[in-house]
Design a protein around this motif. Structure first.
Motif, short mmCIF file in Angstrom:
data_model
loop_
_atom_site.label_atom_id
_atom_site.label_comp_id
_atom_site.label_asym_id
_atom_site.label_seq_id
_atom_site.Cartn_x
_atom_site.Cartn_y
_atom_site.Cartn_z
N ILE A 54 43.61 35.70 40.24
CA ILE A 54 42.88 36.61 39.36
C ILE A 54 42.04 36.02 38.46
O ILE A 54 41.10 36.75 37.84
N ARG A 55 41.75 34.57 38.16
CA ARG A 55 40.75 33.92 37.32
C ARG A 55 39.56 34.33 37.85
O ARG A 55 38.44 34.33 37.17
N LYS A 56 39.42 34.55 39.21
CA LYS A 56 37.91 34.49 39.76
C LYS A 56 37.26 36.11 39.52
O LYS A 56 36.22 36.45 39.77
N ILE A 57 38.10 36.92 39.19
CA ILE A 57 37.70 38.38 39.11
C ILE A 57 37.09 38.43 37.67
O ILE A 57 37.35 37.72 36.71
N LYS A 58 36.14 39.61 37.39
CA LYS A 58 35.44 39.66 36.44
C LYS A 58 36.14 39.82 35.01
O LYS A 58 35.76 39.61 33.93
N LYS A 59 37.19 40.80 35.20
CA LYS A 59 38.05 41.14 34.06
C LYS A 59 39.09 39.92 33.97
O LYS A 59 40.11 40.05 34.63
N LYS A 60 38.87 39.42 32.96
CA LYS A 60 39.85 37.94 32.90
C LYS A 60 41.34 38.55 32.32
O LYS A 60 41.29 39.29 31.71
N LEU A 70 48.10 38.67 28.33
CA LEU A 70 47.32 39.88 28.53
C LEU A 70 46.91 40.01 29.82
O LEU A 70 46.11 39.27 30.15
N ASN A 71 47.40 40.90 30.82
CA ASN A 71 47.11 41.00 32.21
C ASN A 71 45.91 42.05 32.20
O ASN A 71 46.16 43.19 31.97
N ALA A 72 44.91 41.58 32.96
CA ALA A 72 44.02 42.58 33.27
C ALA A 72 44.20 43.68 33.97
O ALA A 72 43.77 44.80 34.13
N GLU A 73 45.27 43.42 35.12
CA GLU A 73 45.62 44.73 36.03
C GLU A 73 44.47 45.16 36.90
O GLU A 73 44.49 46.17 37.16
N TYR A 74 43.55 44.21 37.09
CA TYR A 74 42.15 44.65 37.81
C TYR A 74 42.40 45.03 39.16
O TYR A 74 42.16 45.92 39.57
N ASN A 75 43.18 44.48 40.14
CA ASN A 75 43.40 44.99 41.23
C ASN A 75 44.25 45.88 41.76
O ASN A 75 44.37 46.30 42.86
N ASP A 76 44.97 46.28 40.80
CA ASP A 76 45.87 47.36 40.78
C ASP A 76 45.17 48.69 40.29
O ASP A 76 44.92 48.89 39.31
N PRO A 77 44.81 49.64 41.48
CA PRO A 77 43.86 50.90 40.90
C PRO A 77 44.86 51.70 40.05
O PRO A 77 44.14 52.69 39.30
N SER A 78 46.09 51.52 39.91
CA SER A 78 46.77 52.56 39.00
C SER A 78 46.95 51.80 37.70
O SER A 78 47.32 52.43 36.53
N MET A 79 46.84 50.46 37.56
CA MET A 79 47.02 49.76 36.62
C MET A 79 48.62 50.00 35.86
O MET A 79 48.84 49.50 34.68
N ARG A 123 45.24 57.69 30.80
CA ARG A 123 44.25 58.33 31.20
C ARG A 123 43.07 58.63 30.14
O ARG A 123 42.05 58.16 30.48
N PRO A 124 43.42 58.82 28.58
CA PRO A 124 42.21 58.88 27.71
C PRO A 124 41.51 57.41 27.70
O PRO A 124 40.57 57.55 27.06
N TYR A 125 42.18 56.16 28.01
CA TYR A 125 41.80 55.01 27.88
C TYR A 125 40.77 54.63 29.05
O TYR A 125 40.15 53.42 29.02
N PHE A 126 41.28 54.84 30.18
CA PHE A 126 40.73 54.44 31.38
C PHE A 126 39.14 54.70 31.40
O PHE A 126 38.55 53.49 31.92
N GLY A 127 38.66 55.59 30.78
CA GLY A 127 37.19 55.68 30.89
C GLY A 127 36.36 54.98 30.03
O GLY A 127 35.26 54.71 29.83
N LYS A 128 37.25 54.32 29.02
CA LYS A 128 36.59 53.52 28.08
C LYS A 128 36.69 51.94 28.47
O LYS A 128 36.10 51.05 27.82
N ASP A 129 37.39 51.70 29.61
CA ASP A 129 37.47 50.38 30.24
C ASP A 129 36.22 49.86 30.86
O ASP A 129 35.83 50.82 32.00
N PRO A 130 35.49 49.19 30.54
CA PRO A 130 33.93 49.01 31.25
C PRO A 130 34.20 48.51 32.71
O PRO A 130 33.06 48.57 33.26
N TYR A 131 35.43 47.87 32.97
CA TYR A 131 35.68 47.46 34.58
C TYR A 131 36.16 48.33 35.33
O TYR A 131 36.59 48.19 36.39
#
Length: 363
Positions: free
Chosen positions: A53-59, A79-88, A320-328
């Protein structure tokens, strides 16, 4: 940290220190900074965490508290980015599931991160499994080992290069304890691999809390964490009983998806899981029957859509209210919205598959 809103963690790192951190994403070195949580400023050391996960843009980050030295009883958090999980939510859902079935589990809570004033988005804050984890719970501890790679397979042979291990502690990092604890771990691994079945049945209970191990195994099998049997766990030695117990760690590749977020067939991991310790334990009829009873009860009472769907819905309502505020993640809301149904289909299919496997055995 309950409630319907996510706590915001405002992280600050000096630009030159942040540039140094980014210059080598594989470095374990940390840099100084501070974080403001609920109007309280905390001095910290911060660095990247994880492997692929260090290689992904959201660290993802690891934070160690410097001043004060502890925050809410913790010395460090992840603090896990949970980037690869579409559900987070897979990590959080897994930890809640393990906790509900009686397995010692780190606490996990979604938070919103800003870094140097810029939105970094939704993260999962994970409690570190260290001596402070056990102190908070009033549990005595002799040793803590992290399973850091696939060599933590409870075998005499390497899972990585298929050769005999040069050391029986390969794959493990001693987080807490002394050299005698490493010798005890080596003794445990050697005996579980070399004792004949009758001797093994008598000896294993001197090293391992078998019932708690079977609970963990059932949880890993239900959630289908492919990596979880030889990796992604912490091994701790109870200070009172002297027995090893096992805790789950990094369970984002679960509930029907792999580490890259790709779909994984519901029958990809067999009912017995896979590692040498599980194979030896399930080779003992009394232990095997106990495991089947545990699994059967979980399928009836815990691992089913009726029980888990409300938990999924609650997590989704919160994020849900925060997902749209996540730039990644803001451009992936459509995928996010589909995941509750995807996870529920996996639960239904996995439950049916495991029931059929048990039925074949007359359980």
């Amino acid at each position: 940290m309950g409630g319907s809103e996510l706590s915001t963690y405002k992280v600050f790192i000096q630009p030159q220190d942040f540039s140094f951190l980014k210059s080598d994403i594989w470095s374990e070195e940390k840099v100084p900074g501070y974080v403001t949580i609920q109007n309280k400023k905390l001095d910290i050391d911060i660095g990247f965490r994880g492997s692929h996960i260090r290689k992904i843009k959201k660290k993802s980050y690891q934070i160690e508290f410097y001043k004060p030295k502890l925050w809410k009883g913790a010395k460090e958090i992840h603090l896990n980015a949970e980037y690869n999980d579409p559900s987070m939510i897979r990590n959080k859902l897994s930890y809640d599931f393990f906790s509900s079935i009686g397995v010692l589990t780190p606490s996990a809570e979604h938070v919103f991160i800003t870094l140097n004033g810029k939105k970094e988005g939704v993260y999962l804050q994970l409690e570190s499994v260290d001596e402070y984890y056990f102190k908070k719970r009033g549990l005595p501890v002799r040793a803590i080992f992290y399973a850091v790679d696939g060599d933590a397979n409870f075998s005499l042979f390497s899972d990585l290069d298929k050769e005999s291990k040069k050391s029986l502690t390969l794959g493990y990092e001693l987080k807490y304890g002394d050299e005698e604890e490493e010798l005890f771990l080596q003794e445990f691994i050697y005996k579980l691999n070399t004792l004949l079945r009758d001797e093994f049945e008598k000896e294993i209970i001197r090293y391992l809390d078998v019932e708690k191990y079977l609970l963990w195994l059932a949880g890993a099998v239900c959630t289908q964490n492919y990596d979880g049997f030889v990796h992604n766990y912490a091994l701790y030695r109870n200070g009172e009983t002297g027995l090893f117990e096992i805790l789950p760690w990094d369970y984002d590749a679960t509930w029907g998806r792999d580490i890259n977020g790709k779909s994984m067939d519901y029958n990809y991991v067999r009912m017995e899981g896979f590692n040498t310790l599980s194979a030896r334990i399930l080779g003992i009829p009394a232990f095997r029957n106990k495991y089947y009873r545990i699994l059967n009860e979980l399928l009836d009472d815990r691992f089913n859509v009726e029980t888990i769907r409300p938990q999924i819905n609650a997590l989704y309502s919160k994020l849900r209210p925060y997902f749209g505020k996540d730039p990644y993640k803001k451009d992936k809301i459509e995928d996010f919205e589909k995941e509750p149904d995807f996870i529920c289909r996996f639960i239904e299919d996995r439950n049916s598959y495991l029931r059929a496997e048990l039925k074949k055995l007359g359980q």
